[in-house]
Design an enzyme around this catalytic site. Structure first.
Site, PDB file in Angstrom:
ATOM      1  N   LYS A  52       1.501  -1.007   0.046  1.00 38.74           N
ATOM      2  CA  LYS A  52      -0.286  -0.314  -0.056  1.00 38.74           C
ATOM      3  C   LYS A  52       0.998   1.427   0.139  1.00 38.74           C
ATOM      4  CE  LYS A  52      -3.859   1.875   2.397  1.00 38.74           C
ATOM      5  NZ  LYS A  52      -5.110   1.922   3.933  1.00 38.74           N
ATOM      6  N   SER A 128      -9.829   2.406   2.488  1.00 37.41           N
ATOM      7  CA  SER A 128      -9.036   2.703   2.430  1.00 37.41           C
ATOM      8  C   SER A 128      -8.572   1.911   1.175  1.00 37.41           C
ATOM      9  CB  SER A 128      -8.094   3.598   2.605  1.00 37.41           C
ATOM     10  OG  SER A 128      -7.215   3.297   3.528  1.00 37.41           O
ATOM     11  N   SER A 152     -10.093  -0.107   6.956  1.00 33.85           N
ATOM     12  CA  SER A 152      -9.550   0.297   5.731  1.00 33.85           C
ATOM     13  C   SER A 152      -8.669  -1.541   4.702  1.00 33.85           C
ATOM     14  CB  SER A 152      -8.394   0.570   6.096  1.00 33.85           C
ATOM     15  OG  SER A 152      -9.151   1.707   5.717  1.00 33.85           O
TER      16      SER A 152
HETATM   17  N1  GLN Z   1     -13.377   4.616   5.976  1.00 31.94           N
HETATM   18  C1  GLN Z   1     -12.653   4.986   7.109  1.00 31.94           C
HETATM   19  C2  GLN Z   1     -12.179   6.246   7.028  1.00 31.94           C
HETATM   20  O1  GLN Z   1     -12.778   7.437   5.698  1.00 31.94           O
HETATM   21  C3  GLN Z   1     -11.309   3.893   7.841  1.00 31.94           C
HETATM   22  C4  GLN Z   1     -10.098   4.214   7.194  1.00 31.94           C
HETATM   23  C5  GLN Z   1      -9.016   3.378   7.120  1.00 31.94           C
HETATM   24  O2  GLN Z   1      -8.805   2.667   8.057  1.00 31.94           O
HETATM   25  N2  GLN Z   1      -7.939   3.748   7.058  1.00 31.94           N
HETATM   26  O3  GLN Z   1     -11.719   7.172   7.882  1.00 31.94           O
END
Ligand code: GLN
Length: 448
Positions: A52, A128, A152
Site C-alpha cells: 500500500k 482505503s 481499511s
Molecule cells: N473509512 C474509514 C475512514 O475513512 C477508515 C479508513 C481507514 O481505516 N484507513 O477513515
C-alpha cells in the site's frame, strides 16, 4: 517465474482494475533473478507482493495517493515491515493505490484514479486499502500489505472476496507507515487464504524500538494454530451486528456461517456491544483530531510539492496545502482542528475518548465469556462507483461494523463467506482478544 507471472497478469488486467500507482519492474526482476541463483525455502521466499502506498519503501515512490507527495520518488528508508519482508526474500512488485492518506472507504478519494472491484468493475473495491484487496483478488500479486485505521483492510477484503487481518494495536510496527490516526493505525496482511495470511503476519510482527507503541509480547506460531479444530469454541454474536442497516443477504450469509460453526462443534450465543452505536461518531472525531496533528508536517517545506505561487512563508504553507490536499483530507483536517480547538476540547475530543473507553469495556466484558466475536464485516456488499461519493456521512457508515474493533485495539479478520445475488463477495468478520490472532486464524481456517 512467479514474478514474471505477476507482471504478465498486471499487463493483462491492470488497465481495468487499476490497482498499481507505481511498478518496480526492473528491480523486482533483478531481485528475482538473484533469488533464483541463491535458492531458499522459507514459505515467503520469492513471493510477489504489493505494498500500500502509505508504507515507505526505500528508493521507491511513495505518494499516499496524494498530489502532495507526487514527487516523493526517493524515500530514504524502508518501513520496518518492508525490511522484515526483504529479510524473508519476498519481491516487491509495486505500490498500490488507496484513498488519499487512507481516508475513505471506496478508493474514490485517490488523487490519481479509482481502483475497480475485480468481480465487477462497476463497483468499488472498498477502501482505503482497496487496491491491496483488488490486486490479490485479481491475481496480480499473491500477497499485499494494507493499513487499517477504521476498517481499511477488512472492508476492502470483504468487498473483493479476500482475507484481510487488522492485527492487535501494537503487534505490527508502524515505523514507516505514514500516520493518519496514530492511536488506531495498524498495518496488516491481505491474501487469498487464511494460511497465507498467517504466514505473512508471522513475517511482519515483533517488537520494534523505532515505534514507541510497538508491544513487546511473545509471538505465537500462527500456522501451528491452524491445525487445531474449533470444537468447544465459544462464539459471541453481537445483536447490533445483525440488526438494522444490515442487508438480508448479508444476514443470511452470516447465519449460514454460524450453522457451519455449529456443525464443527463450536457454540454461539447472542450478546450485546451496547456502546458500539457511538463508535462512528467517536471515531470520526478522534481520527480527524489525530489526522489534523499528523498532517501538519505537510507544509511545502519539509515534504512534497511546494506551491510556486507563494511570495512569502505563510503563503508557502497555505498554497501548498490548498493545492496538495484533496477535498476529503481537507474536511478531516478542518473537523479535527475544530474539535481540538480551545473551548471545544472537552465537548468533543474528551467526550469521544470517554465513548472509546466504554466501547473497549464492552469488548472486554464479552471476552470474559467468549473466545471470538463473529458478525459481518460490512452491512452490505460493495456499492457502485459514484454511488456514495456525494454523501460523506453514508460513506462513513460503511465502516460501522469495523470501527469499534479499532477503537478497542483488538484484532479482527475478514474472510469470504458467500456471494450476493449480484455476484459480489460477502465478508465474515471474526474479532479476537488482544494479541489472540492465533484463535482468530484457527476459527477462520476451520470455516474456510
Ligand atoms: N473509512 C474509514 C475512514 O475513512 C477508515 C479508513 C481507514 O481505516 N484507513 O477513515
Amino acid at each position: 517465474d512467479l514474478v514474471d507471472a505477476s507482471y504478465a497478469r498486471i499487463k493483462e488486467v491492470d488497465d481495468e482494475v487499476k490497482a498499481f500507482l507505481t511498478l518496480d519492474e526492473e528491480n523486482a526482476r533483478a531481485a528475482a533473478k538473484e533469488l533464483d541463483e541463491q535458492g531458499g525455502d522459507n514459505p515467503l521466499f520469492g513471493i510477489p507482493i504489493g505494498i500500500k502506498d502509505n508504507i515507505v519503501t526505500k528508493g521507491l515512490r511513495t505518494t499516499c495517493a496524494s498530489k502532495f507527495l507526487d514527487n516523493f520518488t526517493d524515500p530514504l528508508y524502508d518501513a520496518t515491515v518492508v525490511s522484515k519482508l526483504k529479510d524473508k526474500k519476498t519481491v516487491t512488485i509495486g505500490k498500490l493505490n488507496m484513498d488519499e492518506f487512507a481516508m475513505g472507504s471506496s478508493n474514490e478519494n485517490s488523487a490519481y484514479f479509482t481502483t475497480r472491484n475485480p468481480w465487477n468493475t462497476d463497483y468499488v473495491p472498498g477502501g482505503s486499502s482497496g487496491a491491496s484487496a483488488a490486486a490479490v483478488a485479481a491475481g496480480e500479486v499473491f500477497f499485499s500489505l494494507g493499513s487499517d485505521t477504521g476498517g481499511s483492510i477488512r472492508e476492502p477484503a470483504a468487498f473483493c472476496g479476500v482475507v484481510g487481518l487488522k492485527p492487535t494495536y501494537g503487534l505490527v510496527s508502524r515505523f514507516g507507515l505514514v500516520a493518519f490516526a496514530s492511536s488506531l493505525d495498524q498495518i496488516g496482511p491481505m491474501t487469498r487464504t487464511v494460511e497465507d495470511n498467517a504466514h505473512l503476519l508471522q513475517a511482519i510482527v515483533g517488537h520494534d524500538e523505532m515505534d514507541s507503541t510497538s508491544a513487546d509480547v511473545e509471538i505465537p506460531n500462527y500456522t501451528e494454530a491452524l491445525k487445531q479444530d474449533v470444537k468447544g469454541l465459544r462464539i459471541a454474536v453481537p445483536s447490533e451486528y445483525l440488526g438494522e442497516g444490515v442487508s438480508d443477504e448479508v444476514r443470511e450469509s452470516i447465519k449460514a456461517a454460524l450453522k457451519v460453526y455449529e456443525d464443527l462443534g463450536a457454540t454461539w450465543e447472542e450478546v450485546s456491544l451496547p456502546h458500539s452505536r457511538y463508535a462512528v461518531a467517536a471515531y470520526y472525531l478522534l481520527s480527524s483530531s489525530e489526522a489534523s496533528a499528523n498532517l501538519a508536517r505537510f507544509d511545502g517545506v519539509r515534504y512534497g510539492v511546494r506551491s510556486t505561487q507563494a511570495e512569502n512563508m505563510i503563503d508557502v504553507f497555505k498554497y501548498s496545502r490548498r493545492d496538495g490536499f484533496g477535498e476529503e483530507v481537507k474536511r478531516r483536517i478542518m473537523l479535527g482542528t475544530f474539535a481540538l480547538s480551545s473551548g471545544y476540547y472537552d465537548a468533543y475530543y474528551k467526550k469521544a475518548q470517554k465513548a472509546r473507553t466504554l466501547i473497549k469495556n464492552d469488548f472486554d466484558k464479552v471476552f470474559e465469556d467468549y473466545d471470538v466475536i463473529v458478525g459481518p464485516t460490512t452491512p452490505t456488499p460493495a456499492f457502485k462507483v459514484g454511488e456514495k461519493v456525494e454523501d460523506p456521512l453514508t460513506m462513513y457508515a460503511t465502516d460501522i461494523l469495523t470501527i469499534p474493533v479499532n477503537l478497542a485495539g483488538v484484532p479482527g479478520i475478514s474472510l469470504p463467506c458467500g456471494f450476493s445475488s449480484e455476484g459480489l463477495p460477502i465478508g465474515l468478520q471474526i474479532i479476537g482478544k488482544h494479541f489472540d490472532e492465533a484463535t482468530i486464524y484457527r476459527a477462520a481456517h476451520a470455516f474456510e
